[in-house]
Design a protein around this motif. Structure first.
Motif, PDB file in Angstrom:
ATOM      1  N   ARG A 175       0.836  -1.211   0.000  1.00  0.00           N
ATOM      2  CA  ARG A 175       0.000   0.000   0.000  1.00  0.00           C
ATOM      3  C   ARG A 175       0.868   1.257   0.000  1.00  0.00           C
ATOM      4  NH1 ARG A 175      -4.587   2.626   3.746  1.00  0.00           N
ATOM      5  NH2 ARG A 175      -5.653   3.666   2.034  1.00  0.00           N
ATOM      6  N   GLN A 176       1.947   1.252   0.788  1.00  0.00           N
ATOM      7  CA  GLN A 176       2.832   2.420   0.825  1.00  0.00           C
ATOM      8  C   GLN A 176       3.488   2.648  -0.539  1.00  0.00           C
ATOM      9  OE1 GLN A 176       3.031   4.521   3.467  1.00  0.00           O
ATOM     10  NE2 GLN A 176       4.208   5.855   2.145  1.00  0.00           N
ATOM     11  N   ALA A 177       3.881   1.581  -1.220  1.00  0.00           N
ATOM     12  CA  ALA A 177       4.476   1.710  -2.561  1.00  0.00           C
ATOM     13  C   ALA A 177       3.452   2.273  -3.551  1.00  0.00           C
ATOM     14  CB  ALA A 177       4.998   0.360  -3.042  1.00  0.00           C
TER      15      ALA A 177
ATOM     16  N   ASP B  24      -5.146   2.414  -5.370  1.00  0.00           N
ATOM     17  CA  ASP B  24      -5.027   1.983  -3.984  1.00  0.00           C
ATOM     18  C   ASP B  24      -5.070   0.464  -4.019  1.00  0.00           C
ATOM     19  OD1 ASP B  24      -4.754   2.038  -1.249  1.00  0.00           O
ATOM     20  OD2 ASP B  24      -6.554   3.197  -0.859  1.00  0.00           O
ATOM     21  N   VAL B  25      -4.797  -0.189  -2.905  1.00  0.00           N
ATOM     22  CA  VAL B  25      -4.892  -1.643  -2.839  1.00  0.00           C
ATOM     23  C   VAL B  25      -6.192  -2.012  -2.134  1.00  0.00           C
ATOM     24  CG1 VAL B  25      -2.406  -2.036  -2.904  1.00  0.00           C
ATOM     25  CG2 VAL B  25      -3.522  -1.721  -0.719  1.00  0.00           C
ATOM     26  N   GLU B  26      -6.645  -3.214  -2.375  1.00  0.00           N
ATOM     27  CA  GLU B  26      -7.874  -3.629  -1.716  1.00  0.00           C
ATOM     28  C   GLU B  26      -7.637  -3.676  -0.206  1.00  0.00           C
ATOM     29  OE1 GLU B  26      -7.109  -8.165  -3.105  1.00  0.00           O
ATOM     30  OE2 GLU B  26      -9.151  -7.657  -2.557  1.00  0.00           O
ATOM     31  N   PRO B  27      -8.683  -3.390   0.571  1.00  0.00           N
ATOM     32  CA  PRO B  27      -8.521  -3.367   2.037  1.00  0.00           C
ATOM     33  C   PRO B  27      -8.028  -4.711   2.586  1.00  0.00           C
ATOM     34  CG  PRO B  27     -10.637  -2.437   1.386  1.00  0.00           C
ATOM     35  CD  PRO B  27     -10.032  -3.038   0.154  1.00  0.00           C
ATOM     36  N   PHE B  28      -7.268  -4.632   3.671  1.00  0.00           N
ATOM     37  CA  PHE B  28      -6.689  -5.838   4.270  1.00  0.00           C
ATOM     38  C   PHE B  28      -7.782  -6.816   4.692  1.00  0.00           C
ATOM     39  CE2 PHE B  28      -4.507  -8.120   7.825  1.00  0.00           C
ATOM     40  CZ  PHE B  28      -3.568  -8.766   7.033  1.00  0.00           C
ATOM     41  N   ARG B  29      -8.899  -6.307   5.173  1.00  0.00           N
ATOM     42  CA  ARG B  29      -9.983  -7.211   5.592  1.00  0.00           C
ATOM     43  C   ARG B  29     -10.492  -8.036   4.410  1.00  0.00           C
ATOM     44  NH1 ARG B  29     -11.919  -2.227   6.194  1.00  0.00           N
ATOM     45  NH2 ARG B  29     -13.383  -1.497   4.624  1.00  0.00           N
ATOM     46  N   ASP B  30     -10.484  -7.453   3.194  1.00  0.00           N
ATOM     47  CA  ASP B  30     -10.887  -8.212   2.007  1.00  0.00           C
ATOM     48  C   ASP B  30      -9.848  -9.272   1.660  1.00  0.00           C
ATOM     49  OD1 ASP B  30     -13.106  -6.604   1.909  1.00  0.00           O
ATOM     50  OD2 ASP B  30     -12.399  -5.377   0.218  1.00  0.00           O
TER      51      ASP B  30
END
Length: 127
Positions: A20-22, A40-46
């Motif tokens: 996500r930071q990258a 953005d990246v998909e949420p961690f919960r997903d």
């Protein structure tokens, strides 16, 4: 004794946070590129919903749930706050907020792992 998966879960979240930071850094670097769409990246919960790792309730009072891994992180289109005249959807303010969220999550992740490690050492009489 049942295996403890906290370290694996923390490692997967750390991997997700670095991805996500990258992605945030890429968005910031493309802030002046005409037509660039923020990612953005998909949420961690997903990501956790896809894992084989699950929690086991040892008593009826424990919460149940499935946890996922960060091995299948994918980019998703970020919701822009505004789109510039050049049709660039990167908002530097939004990216800085996301960067702060990543930093706080990483600090929390590290603190939990350190405390859990100390707990394991204490249970073995090594502290």
């Amino acid at each position: 004794m049942e295996p403890v998966y906290l370290f694996d879960l923390a490692s997967r979240q750390s991997t997700w946070l670095s991805v996500r930071q990258a992605t945030i850094a890429e968005n910031v670097s493309q802030a002046d590129t005409p037509g660039y769409t923020a990612k953005d990246v998909e949420p961690f919960r997903d990501v956790l919903d896809k894992t084989q790792l699950g929690m086991i309730a040892t008593t009826s009072g424990h919460l149940g749930g499935d946890f996922e891994t960060a091995r299948d992180v994918r980019n998703v289109e970020a919701e822009p706050w505004q789109v510039s005249a050049s049709e660039n959807s990167v908002s530097l303010e939004q990216e800085m907020i996301k960067s702060g969220e990543v930093a706080r999550s990483h600090q929390l992740n590290t603190a939990v792992v350190q405390k859990f490690h100390g707990l394991l050492l204490a249970s073995l009489g090594k502290r």
